[in-house]
Write an enzyme that holds these catalytic residues in place. Structure first.
Site, PDB file in Angstrom:
ATOM      1  N   ASP A 105       0.860  -1.186   0.000  1.00 36.84           N
ATOM      2  CA  ASP A 105       0.000   0.000   0.000  1.00 36.84           C
ATOM      3  C   ASP A 105       0.903   1.244   0.000  1.00 36.84           C
ATOM      4  O   ASP A 105       1.796   1.344  -0.830  1.00 36.84           O
ATOM      5  CB  ASP A 105      -0.969  -0.073   1.194  1.00 36.84           C
ATOM      6  CG  ASP A 105      -1.946   1.085   1.266  1.00 36.84           C
ATOM      7  OD1 ASP A 105      -2.929   1.083   0.508  1.00 36.84           O
ATOM      8  OD2 ASP A 105      -1.733   1.981   2.107  1.00 36.84           O
ATOM      9  N   HIS A 303      -7.178  -6.243  -1.325  1.00 37.77           N
ATOM     10  CA  HIS A 303      -6.085  -5.290  -1.109  1.00 37.77           C
ATOM     11  C   HIS A 303      -5.069  -5.747  -0.073  1.00 37.77           C
ATOM     12  O   HIS A 303      -3.894  -5.404  -0.164  1.00 37.77           O
ATOM     13  CB  HIS A 303      -6.673  -3.942  -0.680  1.00 37.77           C
ATOM     14  CG  HIS A 303      -5.650  -2.872  -0.483  1.00 37.77           C
ATOM     15  ND1 HIS A 303      -4.913  -2.362  -1.537  1.00 37.77           N
ATOM     16  CD2 HIS A 303      -5.231  -2.215   0.636  1.00 37.77           C
ATOM     17  CE1 HIS A 303      -4.092  -1.427  -1.063  1.00 37.77           C
ATOM     18  NE2 HIS A 303      -4.261  -1.326   0.242  1.00 37.77           N
TER      19      HIS A 303
END
Length: 326
Positions: A105, A303
């Site tokens: 991320d 994610h």
């Protein structure tokens, strides 16, 4: 599930901001693990023992503004240049000269910039979930302001100090549970539902979060770890990363279009908006990541890749590390 936590060594090392908290396991070549938003070193809990078992010194940091690391009051103290210097300082503080850096991320973007700015320290770079996109184009705030029409993109929503904090901090645990669920493969909203990356007029991000069970990868005790840290620290340090995107764009002008030339790795989830929205960035890897050793898009994964698919990610990481020169 807090497996192997008792085997981890915690320490604080000096950094330009004051201190960086890190957690380490194993001996051997240094692998520095950098988390994203809104997480902590704990997001690497499955990778630390796997990397240690494979013969590496695995070190996961709390990024500046998170956990037990320092949280400077000045929002400008969270610019990319400072976070890169934190990483280089950690390597020195551990008595090492070089390291492989792996980020997820925001950590992926921090890792890529660490490789660009400090190639003397970071000899290889692994990127999880967020593809490498070279600096360039219009000012980031202008790009985000044009997204979503009448709706507001979450990055724009995060810009004004105190605004997102007012949404999150009254119920940190509940907000985190919804945010994690919104981006997890097994709990994310249906494709035809309102997109949780955007805020409707007069609304909040949480309005679009799922309210059902936790994702399979996130136990109640795991959520307690994350929530406990943010209940103690607040969210401002974490959100200040987003509040420096225009500053980074100015600071890093000399890197416009620059490729990352060190040996590199990318892994993302096929159900993650980061990989679908940035497909063109992945397609450009022959130019932007000329040292790319392997690239992986995991079916049915969202994610939180190293937590959703720990065994698969551990195998990808250890195979890549084993193939690196030196």
């Amino acid at each position: 599930m807090q497996a192997h936590v008792k085997d981890f060594t915690h320490r604080l090392v000096a950094s330009p901001a004051g201190r960086i908290h890190l957690v380490e396991q194993g001996t051997g070549p240094l692998v520095l693990l950098v988390h994203g938003f809104p997480e902590s070193w704990y997001s690497w809990r499955h990778q630390l023992p796997a990397l240690a078992a494979a013969g590496y010194r695995a070190v996961a940091v709390d990024v500046r503004g998170y956990g037990r690391s320092s949280r400077p009051a000045d929002p400008a103290a969270y610019r990319m240049l400072d976070l890169v210097e934190d990483n280089a300082q950690v390597v020195r503080a551990l008595g090492e000269e070089t390291a492989v850096i792996v980020g997820h991320d925001w950590g992926a973007t921090i890792a890529a910039n660490s490789a660009l700015l400090r190639p003397d320290v970071f000899r290889a770079v692994g990127l999880l979930s967020v593809p490498y996109t070279p600096r360039g184009g219009p000012r980031p705030s202008e790009i985000f302001a044009r997204m979503g029409g009448e709706e507001e993109f979450y990055v724009s929503y995060f810009q004004r100090p105190g605004r997102a904090e007012a949404e999150i901090e009254p119920d940190v645990r509940g907000w985190l549970a919804g945010f994690y669920a919104a981006l997890s493969a097994d709990t994310m909203p249906a494709p035809d539902a309102a997109d949780p990356h955007f805020v409707g007029p007069g609304g909040t991000l949480r309005d679009r979060f799922p309210t059902g069970p936790l994702p399979a990868w996130l136990g109640e005790d795991d959520l307690d770890v994350y929530a406990g840290e943010f209940e103690r620290t607040g969210l401002t340090g974490a959100l200040n990363r987003y509040r420096n995107m225009d500053r980074d764009w100015e600071d890093l002008a000399s890197l416009d279009g620059a490729p990352v030339t060190q040996p590199s790795l990318f892994a993302g989830g096929l159900l993650d908006a980061s990989t679908t929205w940035l497909k063109d960035a992945i397609d450009a890897y022959p130019v932007t990541l000329p040292g790319l050793v392997s690239s992986h898009l995991l079916e049915g994964c969202g994610h939180w890749i190293q937590q959703e698919r720990p065994a698969e990610v551990n195998r990808i990481l250890t195979d890549w590390l084993a193939a690196l020169p030196g």
